[in-house]
Write an enzyme that holds these catalytic residues in place. Structure first.
Site, PDB file in Angstrom:
ATOM      1  CD  GLU A   1      34.434  45.464  39.490  1.00 47.02           C
ATOM      2  OE1 GLU A   1      35.343  44.748  39.917  1.00 47.02           O
ATOM      3  OE2 GLU A   1      34.590  46.244  38.536  1.00 47.02           O
TER       4      GLU A   1
ATOM      5  CD  GLU B   1      39.837  45.242  32.701  1.00 48.27           C
ATOM      6  OE1 GLU B   1      40.466  45.329  33.759  1.00 48.27           O
ATOM      7  OE2 GLU B   1      38.782  44.610  32.612  1.00 48.27           O
TER       8      GLU B   1
END
Ligand SMILES: N=C(N)NCC[C@H]1O[C@@H](n2cnc3c(N)ncnc32)[C@H](O)[C@@H]1O
Length: 389
Positions: free
Chosen positions: A167, A176
């Site tokens: 995930e 990110e």
């Protein structure tokens, strides 16, 4: 960062030999290293800082409260992964799996309890891994789940894996840039013909109105305390320079049918492709209203291991159950009235930050083509949104 001869700058980081990240009386920005000379009691960081900012990144995931509970509490997200394991449980028998960035290990526990893989390597770089080992033991999954604390790029496994599940999605899908770690792990540890979960990902965009957000930000400046602050309302650009994360758009604020503007195939995507991703769009306005900007979200697919099986989808858009990502709002500087039959066409470019590797800039270019004869034929717009550097 603007500065003059003689200014004392506080150097925070030296991401490259040419450009340093410095501060002058509260304002932070890049300075050309060749124009300054070190000296004085600056907090100069002599070691080259990590452009991945891994220390703060993994520290942020090391604490249980904020991020992991938020993800665990996100039922839409967590149940999508649970559904993937359940609907593929027969195919997972005796398979070797890697759960990359396992956090609390919830996905690995699903694998061990809802299917019979021979082994699940639960890889987690943050100090959360200590908790994860306890949770695996607590749930009697030690024979199947092996928790490895470390970065997926650095850990050693005894052999390759049949399934790489992770995930990894961030705000606006890619923020990110954990996806880079997933691709590196794929290239190093996934067997030929192995399974990637998610198998594919798509960034979705829609032109939208955002009256309440706009007025919340702007009307304050009209008559605060009975005084005329309208000159400050020109500062609206300040409010709308960055995207608004965790924005929950009301489906009725979508001015058109949303469309996928960027598609990622997790089997063929390469790290170098992440530097710059392009998408195009053509929206037909299906309701009159005010165009304030665009809203973005993503969806991911988990293809079935059973031939002809149906894929599981996790959609984070306004027509699905809300997730902790919610949506991301990109406000243009100038609202424009649009009418049914108008069209908005243009392009989106995601530029990965060359220095701060978890950040990117989203650039949008658009043309509003009015359907009515009299209005000006077309209004163009272009804007770049840093996320966050
Ligand atoms: N946006 C997300 N989905 N974030 C989930 C990130 C989770 O994966 C962990 N993580 C991120 N990158 C890595 C990596 N390269 N190796 C191991 N764990 C990682 C991180 O510590 C957190 O627990």
């Amino acid at each position: 960062l603007a500065f003059a001869n003689g200014d004392r700058l506080l150097v925070h980081a030296k991401p490259s030999s040419d450009w340093w990240w410095a501060e002058l009386s509260g304002v932070i920005g890049y300075i050309p290293a060749s124009h300054v000379c070190p000296g004085g009691a600056t907090e100069e960081d002599t070691s080259m800082p990590d452009p991945w900012q891994d220390e703060e990144y993994f520290d942020s995931y090391g604490t249980l409260q904020k991020l992991h509970l938020e993800m665990l509490a996100d039922r839409s997200r967590t149940e999508a992964y649970r559904q993937v394991i359940i609907s593929n449980s027969a195919s997972l028998k005796d398979k070797v799996m890697m759960d990359l960035g396992c956090g609390t290990g919830i996905i690995s526990l699903f694998c061990a309890q809802l299917a019979q893989p021979s082994m699940v390597y639960a890889v987690e770089a943050s100090s959360m891994a200590e908790y994860t080992k306890k949770l695996v033991k607590q749930n009697n999954c030690e024979e199947v789940v092996s928790v490895l604390q470390g970065r997926a790029e650095e850990i050693e496994l005894p052999g390759q894996v049949d399934v790489l599940v992770s995930e990894w999605m961030g705000n606006c899908l890619l923020f990110e840039f954990m996806v880079e770690s997933v691709l590196l792990a794929r290239d190093r540890w996934l067997k030929e013909g192995g399974v990637m979960w998610p198998s594919s990902a798509a960034l979705t965009l829609v032109p939208c109105q955002a009256d309440s957000y706009f007025s919340e930000k702007m009307h304050f400046w009209e008559r605060p305390y009975g005084l005329d602050f309208t000159p400050l309302s020109l500062a609206q650009q300040e409010f709308f320079t960055k995207p608004k994360f965790s924005y929950l758009i009301d489906p009725t604020d979508c001015l058109s049918t949303p469309c996928d503007v960027i598609q990622l195939d997790m089997y063929t995507l390469q790290v170098k492709d992440l530097e710059e991703m392009h998408g195009h769009f053509q929206f037909w306005i299906d309701r009159s209203g005010t165009f304030h900007g665009f809203t973005a979200w993503f969806n991911v697919d988990f293809k079935s291991m059973e031939p002809g099986g149906t894929a599981v989808q996790l959609d984070t858009g306004p027509h699905s159950r809300p997730t902790h990502w919610k949506q991301t709002l990109f406000m243009s500087d100038r609202p424009v009235s649009v009418h049914e039959g108008d069209s908005i066409s243009g392009s989106i470019v995601l530029h990965r930050n060359p220095v701060w590797r978890r950040h990117m800039t989203v650039s949008l270019h658009w043309n509003i083509n009015s359907s009515s004869k009299d209005a000006s034929s077309c209004q163009a717009g272009t804007k770049s949104f840093p996320m966050w550097r």
